[in-house]
Design a protein around this motif. Structure first.
Motif, PDB file in Angstrom:
ATOM      1  N   TYR A  42       0.994  -1.261   0.120  1.00 11.59           N
ATOM      2  CA  TYR A  42      -0.225  -0.034   0.089  1.00 11.59           C
ATOM      3  C   TYR A  42       0.763   1.281   0.126  1.00 11.59           C
ATOM      4  CZ  TYR A  42      -4.085  -2.650   0.892  1.00 11.59           C
ATOM      5  OH  TYR A  42      -5.321  -3.749   0.350  1.00 11.59           O
ATOM      6  N   HIS A  43       2.076   1.171   0.881  1.00  9.90           N
ATOM      7  CA  HIS A  43       2.690   2.512   0.937  1.00  9.90           C
ATOM      8  C   HIS A  43       3.459   2.563  -0.455  1.00  9.90           C
ATOM      9  CE1 HIS A  43       2.577   3.475   5.234  1.00  9.90           C
ATOM     10  NE2 HIS A  43       2.777   1.889   5.450  1.00  9.90           N
ATOM     11  N   MET A  44       3.852   1.482  -0.992  1.00 14.15           N
ATOM     12  CA  MET A  44       4.671   1.714  -2.569  1.00 14.15           C
ATOM     13  C   MET A  44       3.797   2.094  -3.566  1.00 14.15           C
ATOM     14  SD  MET A  44       7.796   1.153  -2.007  1.00 14.15           S
ATOM     15  CE  MET A  44       8.130   1.426  -3.587  1.00 14.15           C
ATOM     16  N   ALA A  45       2.636   1.669  -3.326  1.00 13.15           N
ATOM     17  CA  ALA A  45       1.332   2.194  -4.645  1.00 13.15           C
ATOM     18  C   ALA A  45       0.912   3.406  -4.206  1.00 13.15           C
ATOM     19  CB  ALA A  45       0.101   1.180  -4.211  1.00 13.15           C
ATOM     20  N   ARG A  46       0.961   3.824  -2.900  1.00 10.86           N
ATOM     21  CA  ARG A  46       0.579   5.482  -2.841  1.00 10.86           C
ATOM     22  C   ARG A  46       1.886   6.242  -3.052  1.00 10.86           C
ATOM     23  NH1 ARG A  46      -0.959   7.969   2.842  1.00 10.86           N
ATOM     24  NH2 ARG A  46       0.956   7.245   3.327  1.00 10.86           N
ATOM     25  N   LEU A  47       2.996   5.882  -2.877  1.00  8.82           N
ATOM     26  CA  LEU A  47       4.107   6.635  -3.351  1.00  8.82           C
ATOM     27  C   LEU A  47       4.393   6.634  -4.896  1.00  8.82           C
ATOM     28  CD1 LEU A  47       6.528   7.739  -1.934  1.00  8.82           C
ATOM     29  CD2 LEU A  47       7.884   5.744  -1.715  1.00  8.82           C
ATOM     30  N   ALA A  48       4.077   5.605  -5.626  1.00  5.46           N
ATOM     31  CA  ALA A  48       4.106   5.592  -7.072  1.00  5.46           C
ATOM     32  C   ALA A  48       3.148   6.537  -7.475  1.00  5.46           C
ATOM     33  CB  ALA A  48       3.913   4.030  -7.750  1.00  5.46           C
ATOM     34  N   GLU A  49       1.859   6.672  -7.148  1.00  5.03           N
ATOM     35  CA  GLU A  49       0.903   7.447  -7.588  1.00  5.03           C
ATOM     36  C   GLU A  49       1.305   8.917  -7.440  1.00  5.03           C
ATOM     37  OE1 GLU A  49      -2.978   7.427  -5.854  1.00  5.03           O
ATOM     38  OE2 GLU A  49      -3.610   9.289  -6.985  1.00  5.03           O
ATOM     39  N   GLY A  50       1.841   9.260  -6.251  1.00  5.20           N
ATOM     40  CA  GLY A  50       2.191  10.456  -5.920  1.00  5.20           C
ATOM     41  C   GLY A  50       3.206  10.889  -6.751  1.00  5.20           C
ATOM     42  N   LEU A  62      14.565   0.790  -6.477  1.00  7.04           N
ATOM     43  CA  LEU A  62      15.391   1.036  -5.428  1.00  7.04           C
ATOM     44  C   LEU A  62      15.167   1.482  -4.235  1.00  7.04           C
ATOM     45  CD1 LEU A  62      18.516   1.762  -4.715  1.00  7.04           C
ATOM     46  CD2 LEU A  62      17.980   3.975  -5.795  1.00  7.04           C
ATOM     47  N   MET A  63      13.823   2.243  -4.134  1.00  5.26           N
ATOM     48  CA  MET A  63      13.319   2.608  -2.818  1.00  5.26           C
ATOM     49  C   MET A  63      12.527   1.500  -2.017  1.00  5.26           C
ATOM     50  SD  MET A  63      12.414   5.548  -1.611  1.00  5.26           S
ATOM     51  CE  MET A  63      13.215   4.565   0.141  1.00  5.26           C
ATOM     52  N   ARG A  64      12.124   0.341  -2.880  1.00  9.74           N
ATOM     53  CA  ARG A  64      11.383  -0.566  -2.285  1.00  9.74           C
ATOM     54  C   ARG A  64      12.688  -1.558  -1.514  1.00  9.74           C
ATOM     55  NH1 ARG A  64       7.474  -4.632  -3.088  1.00  9.74           N
ATOM     56  NH2 ARG A  64       6.282  -3.083  -4.496  1.00  9.74           N
ATOM     57  N   THR A  65      13.786  -1.616  -2.282  1.00 12.62           N
ATOM     58  CA  THR A  65      14.672  -2.508  -1.631  1.00 12.62           C
ATOM     59  C   THR A  65      15.398  -1.572  -0.423  1.00 12.62           C
ATOM     60  OG1 THR A  65      15.520  -3.095  -3.896  1.00 12.62           O
ATOM     61  CG2 THR A  65      17.195  -3.290  -2.342  1.00 12.62           C
ATOM     62  N   GLU A  66      15.474  -0.437  -0.661  1.00 13.76           N
ATOM     63  CA  GLU A  66      16.241   0.432   0.481  1.00 13.76           C
ATOM     64  C   GLU A  66      15.156   0.621   1.601  1.00 13.76           C
ATOM     65  OE1 GLU A  66      18.220   3.739  -1.146  1.00 13.76           O
ATOM     66  OE2 GLU A  66      17.257   5.020   0.300  1.00 13.76           O
ATOM     67  N   LEU A  67      14.054   0.572   1.626  1.00 14.03           N
ATOM     68  CA  LEU A  67      12.825   0.561   2.737  1.00 14.03           C
ATOM     69  C   LEU A  67      13.093  -0.888   3.260  1.00 14.03           C
ATOM     70  CD1 LEU A  67      10.598   1.831   4.242  1.00 14.03           C
ATOM     71  CD2 LEU A  67       9.081   1.076   2.247  1.00 14.03           C
ATOM     72  N   LEU A  68      12.975  -1.773   2.655  1.00  9.47           N
ATOM     73  CA  LEU A  68      13.162  -3.444   3.350  1.00  9.47           C
ATOM     74  C   LEU A  68      14.232  -3.358   3.975  1.00  9.47           C
ATOM     75  CD1 LEU A  68      11.837  -5.472   0.174  1.00  9.47           C
ATOM     76  CD2 LEU A  68      10.770  -5.027   2.499  1.00  9.47           C
ATOM     77  N   ALA A  69      15.646  -3.049   3.598  1.00 15.11           N
ATOM     78  CA  ALA A  69      16.784  -2.974   4.333  1.00 15.11           C
ATOM     79  C   ALA A  69      16.993  -2.008   5.500  1.00 15.11           C
ATOM     80  CB  ALA A  69      17.949  -2.420   3.304  1.00 15.11           C
ATOM     81  N   PHE A  70      16.081  -1.022   5.447  1.00 13.94           N
ATOM     82  CA  PHE A  70      16.029  -0.115   6.426  1.00 13.94           C
ATOM     83  C   PHE A  70      15.164  -0.597   7.625  1.00 13.94           C
ATOM     84  CE2 PHE A  70      14.308   3.687   8.791  1.00 13.94           C
ATOM     85  CZ  PHE A  70      15.464   4.321   9.117  1.00 13.94           C
ATOM     86  N   SER A  71      14.100  -1.075   7.298  1.00 14.58           N
ATOM     87  CA  SER A  71      13.213  -2.012   8.202  1.00 14.58           C
ATOM     88  C   SER A  71      13.796  -2.938   8.745  1.00 14.58           C
ATOM     89  CB  SER A  71      11.885  -2.425   7.391  1.00 14.58           C
ATOM     90  OG  SER A  71      11.161  -1.298   6.651  1.00 14.58           O
TER      91      SER A  71
END
Lengths: 271, 271
Positions: A42-50, A62-71
């Motif tokens: 849901y976060h990735m979908a909203r970010l993509a739309e924004g 890249l954003m998804r990979t980075e967010l997963l590593a950060f999490s």
């Protein structure tokens, strides 16, 4: 707790960044449980739309990979993600080639009074009304002065959230959450095509409710419909669902559909 | 060229700053000539009003001293001043004790085509309409996504500025300037109590025009009044006054009141 800028530990940002100059960017407030964001898609979908609507060329993979590593590094807590259009020349014109900046900040999971979820909350009736701007409506962008003004209208713990209406008085949302009403068994939340933030928990609850065959309506909510609702509740991606028990002398019971959606939110958030 | 944060040379800012997170702050774009900002009092007055309306406890005397020192060091150019509410906790609520941050950035004085001032400019008719938010109207705050979207509607040099209207179609301003029309000898500029930025050059021209006994009106400008105007011009604190010669096939002559105000602006800016 760690903070990253463009994938590296950092605590500061250039003063030339357009996120600072114009609020030219987006953000996501992301619950992280056991090293994973449960509402990732849901976060990735909203970010993509924004990014698409603002024309920010973010590398979503890249954003998804980075967010997963950060999490994974954070474990338990909140990851706040900000995306800006990066640095620019003087003036409003976006640079011909924008280099978006990715900022990740961590904080502990907030501790809310348990009573909020059990007995429900009291809403502060905010005087600040939301302006109507279809080009930005629904986005979680960095222009948030209306929320700052609204949240500053009350202090103390008597009111857990504030009620935000549009310039015509329609009921839209909370200051940091979305709002649902229940009327004759139907789950109703405001149409956010003129103003408001389309929260990820709102989207997840709408999907779950539809999947379970509940009657769902996304439409304008006149103030009278709100007052005459059978149930009212708030949701966001950190606290899940809070029943609303009152605003300015008007009271609602905590009803069965609110409890049902609350259980769904708990499952979604793994709390 | 120098940049300062809180009075000291700096190029970066904490990622926890509320200016970045929410656009929770204000800015001024300040012409500097021979080491001094010629419109100093107008900038300080607007900053004071903005801080008062947003509840930002800025030390205005310190700000003035700092801006004068920065201008003296800069000599010739543009000083961009940003004020933010400083760092905060997670969430929209302003911190109980805010420590506002003062950011000063320098850039060379922009070079505009001389023809803009001589023959006038063509306006791009922006599709982006300004949202109506009385609580923020008039302020030069850091929530500027509407201007970013509007400025991104056209490229190239055919159009020097864009025309911005409100949701009802009334004529408000340019993307980075204010707009005046002349009708039967009266100088008319839009009422900015619902949207728009109250520019310092607009304020200075209104004062000068009144002092010279010109008839001045600050009121709503329906699109028809704009089209039927005798003269149209733009102003801001960097370029002074540009006549408007056309928008979407409609043309205006460069008239005597425009030339009069252009001379006043030149005097004010010392250019």
């Amino acid at each position: 707790m760690p903070n990253w800028v463009d994938g590296h530990p950092a605590e500061s940002l250039s003063i030339k960044d357009r996120g600072l100059a114009y609020g030219d960017g987006l953000f996501e407030t992301i619950a992280v449980r056991a090293g994973r964001p449960p509402l990732l898609e849901y976060h990735m979908a909203r970010l993509a739309e924004g990014c698409q609507r603002l024309g920010i060329p973010l590398d979503l993979q890249l954003m998804r990979t980075e967010l997963l590593a950060f999490s994974a590094g954070l474990g338990e807590g909140v990851a706040k993600l900000m995306i800006t259009r990066g640095e620019g020349l003087r003036g409003y014109a976006p640079p011909p080639v924008a280099l978006p900046r990715r900022i990740l900040q961590s904080s502990p999971f907030p501790v809310y009074p348990q009573v909020n979820g059990v007995e429900g909350v009291q809403l502060f009736p905010c005087v600040t009304r939301l302006a109507e701007q279809p080009l930005l409506a629904g986005l979680k962008h960095l222009n948030r002065l209306e929320q700052v003004l609204a949240r500053n209208e009350w202090q103390g713990s008597e009111f857990a959230e504030g009620l935000m209406r549009d310039q015509s008085g329609r009921v839209i949302e909370g200051v940091f959450s979305n709002l649902f009403i229940v009327h004759e068994g139907a789950l109703i939340t405001a149409d956010l095509s003129r103003c408001g933030v389309a929260g990820v928990m709102r989207a997840a609850l709408l999907d779950s409710a539809r999947a379970q065959g509940l009657k769902v309506e996304v439409r304008d909510i006149p103030f009278e419909d709100f007052l005459q609702a059978d149930e009212v509740f708030l949701c966001n991606s950190l606290f899940g669902v809070w029943p609303v028990r009152s605003v300015t002398g008007h009271h609602w019971p905590v009803g069965p559909l609110t409890r049902k959606l609350q259980a769904i939110a708990r499952d979604l958030l793994d709390i």
